[in-house]
Design an enzyme around this catalytic site. Structure first.
Site, mmCIF file in Angstrom:
data_model
loop_
_atom_site.group_PDB
_atom_site.id
_atom_site.type_symbol
_atom_site.label_atom_id
_atom_site.label_comp_id
_atom_site.label_asym_id
_atom_site.label_seq_id
_atom_site.Cartn_x
_atom_site.Cartn_y
_atom_site.Cartn_z
ATOM 1 N N ASN A 15 -3.444 6.220 -1.261
ATOM 2 C CA ASN A 15 -3.036 6.335 0.247
ATOM 3 C C ASN A 15 -2.458 7.722 0.210
ATOM 4 O O ASN A 15 -2.592 8.358 1.524
ATOM 5 C CB ASN A 15 -2.017 5.423 0.709
ATOM 6 C CG ASN A 15 -2.844 3.958 1.220
ATOM 7 O OD1 ASN A 15 -4.027 4.344 1.634
ATOM 8 N ND2 ASN A 15 -2.696 2.618 0.705
ATOM 9 N N GLU A 73 -5.555 -0.531 -8.203
ATOM 10 C CA GLU A 73 -4.435 0.445 -8.657
ATOM 11 C C GLU A 73 -3.369 0.087 -9.186
ATOM 12 O O GLU A 73 -2.626 -1.054 -8.424
ATOM 13 C CB GLU A 73 -4.034 1.312 -7.234
ATOM 14 C CG GLU A 73 -3.456 2.684 -7.249
ATOM 15 C CD GLU A 73 -3.411 3.568 -6.128
ATOM 16 O OE1 GLU A 73 -3.295 2.743 -5.157
ATOM 17 O OE2 GLU A 73 -3.492 4.992 -6.130
ATOM 18 N N SER A 98 0.816 -1.299 -0.017
ATOM 19 C CA SER A 98 -0.166 0.089 -0.006
ATOM 20 C C SER A 98 0.723 1.198 0.018
ATOM 21 O O SER A 98 0.327 2.456 -0.130
ATOM 22 C CB SER A 98 -0.833 -0.039 1.067
ATOM 23 O OG SER A 98 -0.482 -0.832 2.335
HETATM 24 N N1 CAA Z 1 -14.913 -9.799 2.944
HETATM 25 C C1 CAA Z 1 -15.435 -10.066 1.791
HETATM 26 N N2 CAA Z 1 -17.059 -9.461 1.895
HETATM 27 C C2 CAA Z 1 -17.340 -8.588 2.663
HETATM 28 C C3 CAA Z 1 -16.397 -8.585 3.862
HETATM 29 C C4 CAA Z 1 -15.319 -8.901 3.832
HETATM 30 N N3 CAA Z 1 -14.350 -8.844 4.721
HETATM 31 N N4 CAA Z 1 -16.962 -7.632 4.691
HETATM 32 C C5 CAA Z 1 -18.441 -7.094 4.081
HETATM 33 N N5 CAA Z 1 -18.566 -8.114 2.957
HETATM 34 C C6 CAA Z 1 -19.652 -7.931 1.926
HETATM 35 C C7 CAA Z 1 -20.763 -8.538 2.366
HETATM 36 O O1 CAA Z 1 -20.817 -10.125 2.342
HETATM 37 C C8 CAA Z 1 -21.929 -8.152 1.746
HETATM 38 O O2 CAA Z 1 -21.867 -8.792 0.418
HETATM 39 P P1 CAA Z 1 -23.346 -9.151 -0.231
HETATM 40 O O3 CAA Z 1 -23.744 -7.648 -0.742
HETATM 41 O O4 CAA Z 1 -22.945 -10.006 -1.341
HETATM 42 O O5 CAA Z 1 -24.147 -9.585 0.666
HETATM 43 C C9 CAA Z 1 -21.162 -6.865 1.379
HETATM 44 O O6 CAA Z 1 -19.662 -6.808 1.788
HETATM 45 C C10 CAA Z 1 -21.886 -5.655 2.201
HETATM 46 O O7 CAA Z 1 -21.737 -5.854 3.281
HETATM 47 P P2 CAA Z 1 -22.540 -5.508 4.692
HETATM 48 O O8 CAA Z 1 -24.111 -5.759 4.253
HETATM 49 O O9 CAA Z 1 -22.254 -6.565 5.888
HETATM 50 O O10 CAA Z 1 -22.255 -4.322 5.357
HETATM 51 P P3 CAA Z 1 -21.948 -2.807 4.559
HETATM 52 O O11 CAA Z 1 -23.026 -2.582 3.633
HETATM 53 O O12 CAA Z 1 -21.945 -1.979 5.798
HETATM 54 O O13 CAA Z 1 -20.650 -2.934 3.790
HETATM 55 C C11 CAA Z 1 -18.386 -2.769 3.692
HETATM 56 C C12 CAA Z 1 -19.462 -3.425 4.276
HETATM 57 C C13 CAA Z 1 -18.378 -3.212 2.065
HETATM 58 C C14 CAA Z 1 -16.865 -3.021 4.255
HETATM 59 C C15 CAA Z 1 -18.722 -1.240 3.656
HETATM 60 O O14 CAA Z 1 -18.707 -0.761 4.815
HETATM 61 C C16 CAA Z 1 -17.600 -0.215 2.986
HETATM 62 O O15 CAA Z 1 -17.492 -0.247 1.730
HETATM 63 N N6 CAA Z 1 -16.303 0.245 3.900
HETATM 64 C C17 CAA Z 1 -15.459 1.088 3.225
HETATM 65 C C18 CAA Z 1 -14.269 0.043 2.805
HETATM 66 C C19 CAA Z 1 -13.064 0.797 2.378
HETATM 67 O O16 CAA Z 1 -12.872 1.998 2.075
HETATM 68 N N7 CAA Z 1 -12.117 -0.098 1.850
HETATM 69 C C20 CAA Z 1 -10.806 0.481 1.366
HETATM 70 C C21 CAA Z 1 -10.026 0.504 2.617
HETATM 71 S S1 CAA Z 1 -8.438 1.095 2.128
HETATM 72 C C22 CAA Z 1 -7.471 -0.401 1.325
HETATM 73 O O17 CAA Z 1 -8.064 -1.306 1.584
HETATM 74 C C23 CAA Z 1 -6.160 -0.115 1.017
HETATM 75 C C24 CAA Z 1 -5.106 0.385 1.859
HETATM 76 O O18 CAA Z 1 -3.992 0.550 1.080
HETATM 77 C C25 CAA Z 1 -5.093 0.825 2.879
#
Ligand code: CAA
Length: 306
Positions: A214, A176, A143
């Site tokens: 990031n 990315e 990252s």
């Molecule tokens: N693994 C796989 N799938 C997951 C999961 C996980 N850990 N957590 C949630 N999901 C899936 C669920 O199973 C669900 O799938 P379906 O629609 O098929 O049922 C879907 O995501 C939505 O989940 P929920 O309904 O339980 O919960 P939600 O609607 O609150 O969504 C979330 C959860 C997708 C995590 C949402 O909160 C979100 O998009 N959060 C922001 C995530 C983000 O910004 N990620 C990037 C982080 S930065 C990074 O990764 C890079 C870096 O370099 C730091």
């Protein structure tokens, strides 16, 4: 346009949430066989349970059939030695455990999954150069660590590329793509084809600290932590402001917990060190929380309790 050999088999180094997410997405969307290597049996066990639960959820929701679930699972195999990656056309390194080089039994497991480490990655890429044929693309999911620096340890640095997936990998639509100074245009094109086969949209970034994602996200998360530190608003009000006012799926403190506070700190330290720009200086509170072992979701405690 990609001219190198097609990608027929993929290797993943690291069976954590990101590694397993990449493996599952490769097996399910790109329908390619994936070999996973991790030197922690506990991590592999957890990773396989995660894959099973995600496949079962998709079957229950009617998104895939039982047969598709079985076919996806059958494409995923665990290997016990990195030497078994030799048949892969692309290997993605997703390794965060600093205890890779020196397993430290004396250190609490909650502190063992920590900052990415350049030396660890360089030793992995140097080994991969000996194991894999010269046509294999060597990708890293780092990252913030420089692709150019990682590539310098490979026998064929032009085959090294950054493929930055986002957590949770099966859900987030972006990859990315990062070119180091040495990355060839053919490697970039083949890596893009792979990411698109995984069903992702691709953006490209130069090899600058934090890349685009990031370099933008981390100062934002840090600013939210400083808001809390200075008593400007409560945790819940900071997060609610961004969730309800700006339609973010998670507030910044919740997101920092989700990413892992150690990961956030490590990325911010890299940004600060490499740019010398004070706007990237990590907040004192973030450093203290990591020192306390409060790393967010993965340790059960961060800005929230889990
Ligand atoms: N693994 C796989 N799938 C997951 C999961 C996980 N850990 N957590 C949630 N999901 C899936 C669920 O199973 C669900 O799938 P379906 O629609 O098929 O049922 C879907 O995501 C939505 O989940 P929920 O309904 O339980 O919960 P939600 O609607 O609150 O969504 C979330 C959860 C997708 C995590 C949402 O909160 C979100 O998009 N959060 C922001 C995530 C983000 O910004 N990620 C990037 C982080 S930065 C990074 O990764 C890079 C870096 O370099 C730091």
């Amino acid at each position: 346009m990609a001219t190198g050999i097609a990608i027929r088999a993929v290797g993943v180094i690291g069976a954590g949430q990101m590694g397993m997410g990449i493996a599952l997405t490769t097996a399910a969307k790109a329908a390619l066989p994936v070999k996973i290597f991790d030197n922690s049996a506990i991590q592999i066990d957890r990773g396989l349970k995660l894959v099973d639960s995600l496949l079962a959820k998709d079957v229950n929701k009617g998104k895939i059939s039982e047969d598709e679930s079985k076919a996806t699972k059958a494409r995923i195999s665990i290997i016990s030695s990195m030497d078994d990656l030799e048949g892969c056309d692309l290997v993605v390194e997703v390794r965060n455990h600093w205890c890779w080089v020196t397993p430290c039994k004396s250190i609490s497991p909650r502190l063992q999954a920590a900052a990415e480490n350049l030396q660890v990655k360089q030793s992995i890429f140097s080994s991969l150069s000996e194991i894999c044929p010269p046509s294999t693309i060597l990708a890293t999911n780092t990252s913030s660590i420089s692709i150019t620096k990682i590539a310098a340890s490979a026998a064929k640095p032009e085959m090294v590329v950054g493929l930055h997936f986002f957590n949770p990998v099966p859900v987030m639509k972006l990859v990315e793509l990062i070119a180091g100074l040495q990355t060839s245009s053919d490697t970039l094109a083949r890596a893009r084809v792979f990411a698109e086969a995984c069903g992702k949209d691709v953006t490209q970034s130069a090899d600058v600290p934090g890349f685009v994602s990031n370099a933008l996200l981390m100062p934002f998360l840090n600013e939210a932590i400083m808001c809390l530190e200075k008593g400007i608003a409560t945790r819940d009000d900071i997060d609610k402001t961004l969730r309800l006012g700006m339609a973010h799926p998670m507030g910044p403190l919740q997101l920092a917990d989700f990413i892992g506070l150690d990961t956030c700190l490590a990325i911010q330290q890299t940004l600060h060190r490499e740019t010398g720009d004070d706007k990237y200086r990590p907040s004192v509170l973030l450093g203290r929380m990591v020192a306390a072992g409060w790393l967010g979701r993965k340790t059960g405690k961060g800005f929230y309790d889990y």
